[in-house]
Design an enzyme around this catalytic site. Structure first.
Site, PDB file in Angstrom:
ATOM      1  N   GLU A 161      -2.814   8.468  -3.830  1.00  0.00           N
ATOM      2  CA  GLU A 161      -3.185   7.876  -5.112  1.00  0.00           C
ATOM      3  C   GLU A 161      -4.390   8.618  -5.658  1.00  0.00           C
ATOM      4  O   GLU A 161      -5.338   8.857  -4.897  1.00  0.00           O
ATOM      5  CB  GLU A 161      -3.541   6.388  -4.946  1.00  0.00           C
ATOM      6  N   ARG A 201       0.866  -1.176   0.000  1.00  0.00           N
ATOM      7  CA  ARG A 201       0.000   0.000   0.000  1.00  0.00           C
ATOM      8  C   ARG A 201       0.907   1.231   0.000  1.00  0.00           C
ATOM      9  O   ARG A 201       1.979   1.215   0.628  1.00  0.00           O
ATOM     10  CB  ARG A 201      -0.891   0.037   1.243  1.00  0.00           C
ATOM     11  N   HIS A 236      -1.604   1.243  -9.347  1.00  0.00           N
ATOM     12  CA  HIS A 236      -2.253   0.309  -8.410  1.00  0.00           C
ATOM     13  C   HIS A 236      -3.024  -0.776  -9.183  1.00  0.00           C
ATOM     14  O   HIS A 236      -4.247  -0.897  -9.053  1.00  0.00           O
ATOM     15  CB  HIS A 236      -3.183   1.066  -7.444  1.00  0.00           C
TER      16      HIS A 236
HETATM   17  P1  NAP Z   1      -1.331 -11.738   3.787  1.00  0.00           P
HETATM   18  O1  NAP Z   1      -1.485 -13.100   3.237  1.00  0.00           O
HETATM   19  O2  NAP Z   1      -2.107 -11.336   4.982  1.00  0.00           O
HETATM   20  O3  NAP Z   1       0.226 -11.506   4.051  1.00  0.00           O
HETATM   21  C1  NAP Z   1       0.750 -10.406   4.687  1.00  0.00           C
HETATM   22  C2  NAP Z   1       1.994 -10.829   5.422  1.00  0.00           C
HETATM   23  O4  NAP Z   1       2.602  -9.664   5.993  1.00  0.00           O
HETATM   24  C3  NAP Z   1       1.705 -11.812   6.541  1.00  0.00           C
HETATM   25  O5  NAP Z   1       2.310 -13.039   6.282  1.00  0.00           O
HETATM   26  C4  NAP Z   1       2.278 -11.144   7.802  1.00  0.00           C
HETATM   27  O6  NAP Z   1       3.053 -12.099   8.517  1.00  0.00           O
HETATM   28  C5  NAP Z   1       3.156 -10.029   7.238  1.00  0.00           C
HETATM   29  N1  NAP Z   1       3.171  -8.848   8.115  1.00  0.00           N
HETATM   30  C6  NAP Z   1       2.124  -8.214   8.675  1.00  0.00           C
HETATM   31  N2  NAP Z   1       2.543  -7.180   9.418  1.00  0.00           N
HETATM   32  C7  NAP Z   1       3.879  -7.155   9.303  1.00  0.00           C
HETATM   33  C8  NAP Z   1       4.896  -6.331   9.857  1.00  0.00           C
HETATM   34  N3  NAP Z   1       4.596  -5.323  10.654  1.00  0.00           N
HETATM   35  N4  NAP Z   1       6.174  -6.604   9.529  1.00  0.00           N
HETATM   36  C9  NAP Z   1       6.486  -7.650   8.749  1.00  0.00           C
HETATM   37  N5  NAP Z   1       5.576  -8.473   8.210  1.00  0.00           N
HETATM   38  C10 NAP Z   1       4.282  -8.231   8.487  1.00  0.00           C
HETATM   39  O7  NAP Z   1      -1.690 -10.656   2.676  1.00  0.00           O
HETATM   40  P2  NAP Z   1      -1.463 -10.731   1.094  1.00  0.00           P
HETATM   41  O8  NAP Z   1      -2.655 -11.304   0.463  1.00  0.00           O
HETATM   42  O9  NAP Z   1      -0.128 -11.324   0.821  1.00  0.00           O
HETATM   43  O10 NAP Z   1      -1.453  -9.169   0.755  1.00  0.00           O
HETATM   44  C11 NAP Z   1      -0.541  -8.300   1.374  1.00  0.00           C
HETATM   45  C12 NAP Z   1      -0.935  -6.866   1.113  1.00  0.00           C
HETATM   46  O11 NAP Z   1      -0.745  -6.571  -0.266  1.00  0.00           O
HETATM   47  C13 NAP Z   1      -2.433  -6.562   1.332  1.00  0.00           C
HETATM   48  O12 NAP Z   1      -2.724  -6.316   2.693  1.00  0.00           O
HETATM   49  C14 NAP Z   1      -2.648  -5.346   0.468  1.00  0.00           C
HETATM   50  O13 NAP Z   1      -2.449  -4.175   1.222  1.00  0.00           O
HETATM   51  C15 NAP Z   1      -1.557  -5.457  -0.592  1.00  0.00           C
HETATM   52  N6  NAP Z   1      -2.143  -5.689  -1.910  1.00  0.00           N
HETATM   53  C16 NAP Z   1      -1.819  -4.847  -2.931  1.00  0.00           C
HETATM   54  C17 NAP Z   1      -2.353  -5.060  -4.188  1.00  0.00           C
HETATM   55  C18 NAP Z   1      -1.996  -4.164  -5.331  1.00  0.00           C
HETATM   56  O14 NAP Z   1      -2.770  -4.094  -6.287  1.00  0.00           O
HETATM   57  N7  NAP Z   1      -0.884  -3.489  -5.309  1.00  0.00           N
HETATM   58  C19 NAP Z   1      -3.222  -6.113  -4.426  1.00  0.00           C
HETATM   59  C20 NAP Z   1      -3.511  -6.963  -3.370  1.00  0.00           C
HETATM   60  C21 NAP Z   1      -2.975  -6.733  -2.112  1.00  0.00           C
HETATM   61  P3  NAP Z   1       3.224 -11.954  10.103  1.00  0.00           P
HETATM   62  O15 NAP Z   1       1.845 -11.857  10.661  1.00  0.00           O
HETATM   63  O16 NAP Z   1       3.974 -13.188  10.497  1.00  0.00           O
HETATM   64  O17 NAP Z   1       4.014 -10.714  10.296  1.00  0.00           O
END
Ligand code: NAP
Length: 321
Positions: free
Chosen positions: A268, A239, A287
């Site tokens: 954005e 994000r 995005h």
């Molecule tokens: P996810 O499966 O929930 O994975 C997020 C990971 O981040 C988790 O494994 C978590 O592990 C880790 N995390 C959380 N807080 C953290 C911290 N403070 N420091 C280090 N690691 C941390 O989510 P996802 O599906 O992979 O998506 C991740 C993010 O990508 C979404 O939340 C969204 O904001 C973004 N996204 C962007 C787009 C785009 O179009 N650009 C599209 C989809 C998603 P731990 O709990 O072990 O820390």
């Protein structure tokens, strides 16, 4: 019997709208930009469900307006930092997202960004369009290898794992940082967990895949960029607010890092007069991490199915509260 009311803040996925229209009375905001706050407040007070996009801001006041009638807000996205989940839970309003659908598309896009910035894909394309490719000389277009390099993933979740999978074909050495160890993934992909600062100081490509939270907001600013190697690249697929855009601009101008490729910015859309837009060492996309046509549609249908389940009192496929 009167139908339950659903408000959709955009009509982006016709398949999702049709699914909802078959069961409910559906009203749609007709513009491509988010509905104004007064409109959302009004709809929250009258509807049973709202289908939102990630740029709709749903705060406590809106949730309070929906108290009693609003049963579910279905975000078409995996991130839900645009919704005050705690305030929703306190008012018994379900929040849903769309996990398990978009990780592959986001991982494809992450590699598109890595390759674009490392191998000057966008730079070369721009040079041709600007009429600057007038002699056969590769020197201005020399890039950096991706294969065999060190990749550091910050936030090893669904998307991060799919990025790891792709990195295998590039013979990359992969490190990750998450708050908890992912032992199964360490064994499966032979990857190594490192501290946040160790990732910054040792990896050639640092790729952000964390959710936006108070912990991750501005997790990359002057201090963190100063820890990165001069030959390294920052990739942001998370994000916009996770990276301080002005600090990134300075790091690119001073050569503190070699380049960046970011799919998300804060704000954005990124203002076209922001100096970072004119920097040759950055690729910025609007995005579109999840935006393959198939994934985009599947996310809409998943959001609609979350609403159907919530309003029909069935188990909700992906509730976040
Ligand atoms: P996810 O499966 O929930 O994975 C997020 C990971 O981040 C988790 O494994 C978590 O592990 C880790 N995390 C959380 N807080 C953290 C911290 N403070 N420091 C280090 N690691 C941390 O989510 P996802 O599906 O992979 O998506 C991740 C993010 O990508 C979404 O939340 C969204 O904001 C973004 N996204 C962007 C787009 C785009 O179009 N650009 C599209 C989809 C998603 P731990 O709990 O072990 O820390």
């Amino acid at each position: 019997m009167t139908k339950q009311k659903v408000y959709a803040t955009r009509a982006r996925v016709p398949e999702a709208i049709e699914l909802l229209q078959a069961l409910f009375e559906v009203e749609i905001w007709p513009e491509t930009t988010p509905p104004p706050r007064e409109v959302v407040l009004d709809k929250a007070s009258k509807c049973h469900a709202i289908m939102t996009e990630v740029d709709d801001q749903i705060d406590e006041e809106i949730l309070e307006a929906g108290k009693g009638n609003l049963q579910v807000i279905a975000n078409r996205g995996v991130g839900y930092n645009n919704i005050d989940v705690e305030a929703a839970t306190a008012r018994n309003i379900k929040i849903t997202n769309t996990p398990g659908i978009l990780a592959e598309a986001c991982a494809d896009m992450t590699f598109a960004l890595i390759l674009s910035i490392a191998r000057k894909v966008v730079f070369g394309d721009r040079a041709i369009r600007n009429g600057e490719w007038t002699v056969f000389d590769q020197v201005p277009y020399l890039g950096t290898d991706v294969y065999g390099k060190k990749l550091g993933i910050i936030g090893l979740g669904d998307i991060g794992e799919k990025v790891v999978k792709r990195s295998i074909g590039f013979d990359m050495e992969v490190f990750y940082h998450s708050r908890t160890a992912k032992v199964d993934l360490e064994e499966k992909y032979r990857i190594t967990r490192l501290g946040f600062e160790d990732i910054l100081s040792t990896c050639d490509y640092v790729s952000l895949h964390v959710p936006l939270s108070p912990e991750t907001e501005q997790m990359i600013s002057d201090r963190e960029l100063a820890m990165m190697q001069k030959e390294s690249f920052l990739i942001n697929m998370s994000r916009g607010p996770t990276v301080d855009l002005d600090a990134l601009h300075s790091a690119l101008v001073t050569g503190q890092i070699a380049g960046a490729a970011i799919d998300v910015t804060d704000p954005e859309p990124v203002p076209v007069d922001h100096p970072i837009v004119n920097n040759e060492n950055i690729v910025i996309t609007p995005h579109i991490g999840s935006a393959s046509r198939a994934t985009f549609t599947a996310m809409g249908v998943a959001a609609a199915n979350n609403i159907v389940a919530a309003l029909q009192d069935k188990p909700i496929p992906s509730a976040v509260n």
